[in-house]
Design a protein around this motif. Structure first.
Motif, mmCIF file in Angstrom:
data_model
loop_
_atom_site.group_PDB
_atom_site.id
_atom_site.type_symbol
_atom_site.label_atom_id
_atom_site.label_comp_id
_atom_site.label_asym_id
_atom_site.label_seq_id
_atom_site.Cartn_x
_atom_site.Cartn_y
_atom_site.Cartn_z
ATOM 1 N N ALA A 18 -9.667 -17.008 -43.406
ATOM 2 C CA ALA A 18 -10.088 -15.693 -43.894
ATOM 3 C C ALA A 18 -10.632 -14.838 -42.755
ATOM 4 O O ALA A 18 -10.397 -13.622 -42.708
ATOM 5 C CB ALA A 18 -11.133 -15.853 -44.995
ATOM 6 N N VAL A 19 -11.353 -15.463 -41.822
ATOM 7 C CA VAL A 19 -11.848 -14.731 -40.650
ATOM 8 C C VAL A 19 -10.678 -14.260 -39.793
ATOM 9 O O VAL A 19 -10.644 -13.126 -39.303
ATOM 10 C CB VAL A 19 -12.804 -15.614 -39.824
ATOM 11 N N LEU A 20 -9.678 -15.127 -39.634
ATOM 12 C CA LEU A 20 -8.513 -14.782 -38.821
ATOM 13 C C LEU A 20 -7.697 -13.659 -39.463
ATOM 14 O O LEU A 20 -7.294 -12.705 -38.789
ATOM 15 C CB LEU A 20 -7.637 -16.024 -38.635
ATOM 16 N N VAL A 21 -7.466 -13.760 -40.759
ATOM 17 C CA VAL A 21 -6.697 -12.728 -41.473
ATOM 18 C C VAL A 21 -7.402 -11.375 -41.384
ATOM 19 O O VAL A 21 -6.773 -10.336 -41.171
ATOM 20 C CB VAL A 21 -6.485 -13.133 -42.947
ATOM 21 N N SER A 22 -8.709 -11.399 -41.544
ATOM 22 C CA SER A 22 -9.478 -10.151 -41.557
ATOM 23 C C SER A 22 -9.725 -9.597 -40.163
ATOM 24 O O SER A 22 -10.083 -8.432 -39.999
ATOM 25 C CB SER A 22 -10.826 -10.366 -42.256
ATOM 26 N N GLY A 23 -9.565 -10.449 -39.133
ATOM 27 C CA GLY A 23 -9.836 -10.017 -37.768
ATOM 28 C C GLY A 23 -11.303 -9.714 -37.540
ATOM 29 O O GLY A 23 -11.646 -8.785 -36.792
ATOM 30 N N PRO A 34 -14.581 -9.191 -36.100
ATOM 31 C CA PRO A 34 -15.035 -9.188 -34.706
ATOM 32 C C PRO A 34 -16.355 -9.922 -34.491
ATOM 33 O O PRO A 34 -16.737 -10.170 -33.344
ATOM 34 C CB PRO A 34 -15.172 -7.699 -34.384
ATOM 35 N N ARG A 35 -17.036 -10.261 -35.565
ATOM 36 C CA ARG A 35 -18.283 -11.022 -35.419
ATOM 37 C C ARG A 35 -18.000 -12.466 -35.023
ATOM 38 O O ARG A 35 -18.834 -13.122 -34.384
ATOM 39 C CB ARG A 35 -19.077 -11.015 -36.729
ATOM 40 N N TYR A 36 -16.825 -12.957 -35.395
ATOM 41 C CA TYR A 36 -16.538 -14.382 -35.224
ATOM 42 C C TYR A 36 -15.292 -14.674 -34.401
ATOM 43 O O TYR A 36 -14.983 -15.837 -34.159
ATOM 44 C CB TYR A 36 -16.388 -15.044 -36.600
ATOM 45 N N LEU A 37 -14.577 -13.639 -33.980
ATOM 46 C CA LEU A 37 -13.372 -13.828 -33.178
ATOM 47 C C LEU A 37 -13.295 -12.778 -32.090
ATOM 48 O O LEU A 37 -13.666 -11.619 -32.312
ATOM 49 C CB LEU A 37 -12.120 -13.715 -34.050
ATOM 50 N N ALA A 38 -12.774 -13.163 -30.937
ATOM 51 C CA ALA A 38 -12.493 -12.189 -29.881
ATOM 52 C C ALA A 38 -11.267 -11.370 -30.286
ATOM 53 O O ALA A 38 -10.515 -11.767 -31.182
ATOM 54 C CB ALA A 38 -12.237 -12.927 -28.565
ATOM 55 N N PRO A 39 -11.037 -10.226 -29.649
ATOM 56 C CA PRO A 39 -9.881 -9.388 -30.008
ATOM 57 C C PRO A 39 -8.555 -10.130 -29.850
ATOM 58 O O PRO A 39 -8.450 -11.107 -29.100
ATOM 59 C CB PRO A 39 -9.988 -8.219 -29.026
ATOM 60 N N GLU A 40 -7.530 -9.645 -30.546
ATOM 61 C CA GLU A 40 -6.197 -10.257 -30.475
ATOM 62 C C GLU A 40 -5.655 -10.266 -29.059
ATOM 63 O O GLU A 40 -4.852 -11.139 -28.700
ATOM 64 C CB GLU A 40 -5.223 -9.491 -31.376
ATOM 65 N N THR A 41 -6.063 -9.311 -28.262
ATOM 66 C CA THR A 41 -5.555 -9.209 -26.891
ATOM 67 C C THR A 41 -6.189 -10.230 -25.952
ATOM 68 O O THR A 41 -5.716 -10.416 -24.830
ATOM 69 C CB THR A 41 -5.817 -7.797 -26.346
ATOM 70 N N ALA A 42 -7.257 -10.877 -26.393
ATOM 71 C CA ALA A 42 -7.943 -11.852 -25.541
ATOM 72 C C ALA A 42 -7.090 -13.107 -25.379
ATOM 73 O O ALA A 42 -6.411 -13.531 -26.321
ATOM 74 C CB ALA A 42 -9.294 -12.209 -26.144
ATOM 75 N N PRO A 43 -7.110 -13.723 -24.208
ATOM 76 C CA PRO A 43 -6.333 -14.952 -24.011
ATOM 77 C C PRO A 43 -6.826 -16.094 -24.902
ATOM 78 O O PRO A 43 -6.050 -16.980 -25.265
ATOM 79 C CB PRO A 43 -6.537 -15.266 -22.524
ATOM 80 N N ASP A 44 -8.093 -16.082 -25.220
ATOM 81 C CA ASP A 44 -8.678 -17.088 -26.115
ATOM 82 C C ASP A 44 -9.589 -16.363 -27.096
ATOM 83 O O ASP A 44 -10.552 -15.703 -26.696
ATOM 84 C CB ASP A 44 -9.480 -18.107 -25.302
ATOM 85 N N ARG A 45 -9.295 -16.461 -28.377
ATOM 86 C CA ARG A 45 -10.048 -15.715 -29.376
ATOM 87 C C ARG A 45 -11.343 -16.413 -29.801
ATOM 88 O O ARG A 45 -12.128 -15.854 -30.564
ATOM 89 C CB ARG A 45 -9.181 -15.452 -30.615
ATOM 90 N N CYS A 46 -11.566 -17.615 -29.294
ATOM 91 C CA CYS A 46 -12.758 -18.364 -29.701
ATOM 92 C C CYS A 46 -14.029 -17.717 -29.166
ATOM 93 O O CYS A 46 -14.126 -17.370 -27.991
ATOM 94 C CB CYS A 46 -12.686 -19.800 -29.190
ATOM 95 N N GLU A 76 -6.321 -0.727 -46.562
ATOM 96 C CA GLU A 76 -6.302 -1.364 -45.249
ATOM 97 C C GLU A 76 -6.443 -2.880 -45.376
ATOM 98 O O GLU A 76 -5.774 -3.640 -44.658
ATOM 99 C CB GLU A 76 -7.413 -0.795 -44.368
ATOM 100 N N ALA A 77 -7.298 -3.319 -46.287
ATOM 101 C CA ALA A 77 -7.467 -4.757 -46.497
ATOM 102 C C ALA A 77 -6.172 -5.384 -47.011
ATOM 103 O O ALA A 77 -5.765 -6.462 -46.555
ATOM 104 C CB ALA A 77 -8.605 -5.009 -47.487
ATOM 105 N N ASN A 78 -5.524 -4.709 -47.930
ATOM 106 C CA ASN A 78 -4.236 -5.195 -48.429
ATOM 107 C C ASN A 78 -3.219 -5.291 -47.305
ATOM 108 O O ASN A 78 -2.438 -6.247 -47.235
ATOM 109 C CB ASN A 78 -3.706 -4.255 -49.520
ATOM 110 N N ARG A 79 -3.222 -4.312 -46.423
ATOM 111 C CA ARG A 79 -2.279 -4.313 -45.301
ATOM 112 C C ARG A 79 -2.497 -5.517 -44.395
ATOM 113 O O ARG A 79 -1.529 -6.163 -43.959
ATOM 114 C CB ARG A 79 -2.409 -3.022 -44.492
ATOM 115 N N ARG A 80 -3.761 -5.831 -44.112
ATOM 116 C CA ARG A 80 -4.060 -6.961 -43.225
ATOM 117 C C ARG A 80 -3.556 -8.279 -43.822
ATOM 118 O O ARG A 80 -2.969 -9.099 -43.106
ATOM 119 C CB ARG A 80 -5.564 -7.039 -42.956
#
Length: 252
Positions: free
Chosen positions: A168-173, A175-187, A82-86
């Motif tokens: 690295a946080v963005l690639v891994s997604g 959730p501790r440091y980013l809002a979900p991809e569906t959020a209008p603002d991930r900050c 799964e990590a490789n896929r991301r």
């Protein structure tokens, strides 16, 4: 003449002993070097020779401590896949295939040179995962470091540490440091303050304030979104390899 022959005999013996001593030193030097590396940098030694540390091969370039159950083995392989896929999905392909060392016990992780971190990239060619790091988020975070540095001709010296970590946080997604991809603002946390450029400065800042990861992720995510999505990162790498400056390209 007799005395000369005796002296010649002694000289020949000394010469042979000298040659044998020199040979022994030359043979011992690689052994000594390996010993120094193993003692001073066990993580380097372990990722170079996992079997030397008792780790078992589960799949190509995937190693784990011995004695795992079938379920635990599947867990490790699933996390790595799964990590490789991301990483592959974000970059649109892979340049690297880092060796993975996974530990399910603290003793194993300490034995291979790990510390208090959940995972770590080693010399941009391997990733070590602690029991708390057996998760696609942590694994892909560390793989992102390896992938980025492998794609940069300089090895990554021109990229500030905050961008490396935020990416690295963005690639891994994470959730501790980013809002979900569906959020209008991930900050989760935004800031205008300067972020740490060097590794030492990053470690100090992140150790004092865990929101440092979220701040870096916010800035990187915003830049990636403003520049058309993930393909902006390979474009950035290409321009850096062509000699352009990071600050000129990103204009952050």
């Amino acid at each position: 003449m007799a005395s000369k022959r005796r002296w010649a005999g002694r000289g020949g013996g000394r010469s042979r002993r000298a040659r044998m001593w020199l040979l022994a030193v030359l043979v011992a030097l690689p052994v000594a070097a390996v010993t120094v590396v193993a003692v001073a940098f066990p993580s380097v030694a372990a990722t170079t020779c996992p079997a030397c540390y008792g780790l078992e091969r589960l799949a190509p370039d995937v190693y784990a401590e011995p004695g795992l159950t079938a379920s635990q083995r599947r867990q490790v392989i699933s996390v790595v896949e799964e990590a490789n896929r991301r990483v592959r999905d974000f970059y649109g392909g892979r340049k690297t295939s880092p060796r993975i060392l996974a530990c399910l016990t603290g003793g194993c992780y300490r034995w291979i040179g790990g510390g208090g971190e959940r995972g770590i990239a080693v010399l941009n060619h391997a990733v070590m995962l602690s029991p708390g790091g057996l998760d696609p988020v942590i694994a892909s975070h560390e793989m992102s470091h390896v992938e980025l540095h492998a794609r940069l001709d300089s090895g990554g010296d021109e990229v500030p540490q905050w961008f490396d970590e935020g990416l690295a946080v963005l690639v891994s997604g994470d959730p501790r440091y980013l809002a979900p991809e569906t959020a209008p603002d991930r900050c989760v946390v935004s800031t205008e303050e300067a972020l740490p450029v060097t590794l030492d400065a990053w470690l100090r800042a992140a150790g004092a304030d865990k929101r440092t990861y979220a701040k870096a992720a916010c800035r990187v995510s915003g830049w990636v979104t403003a520049n058309g999505g993930p393909h902006a990162v390979p474009d950035l790498i290409q321009r850096l390899n062509a000699g352009e400056k990071f600050d000129t390209i990103t204009k952050m």
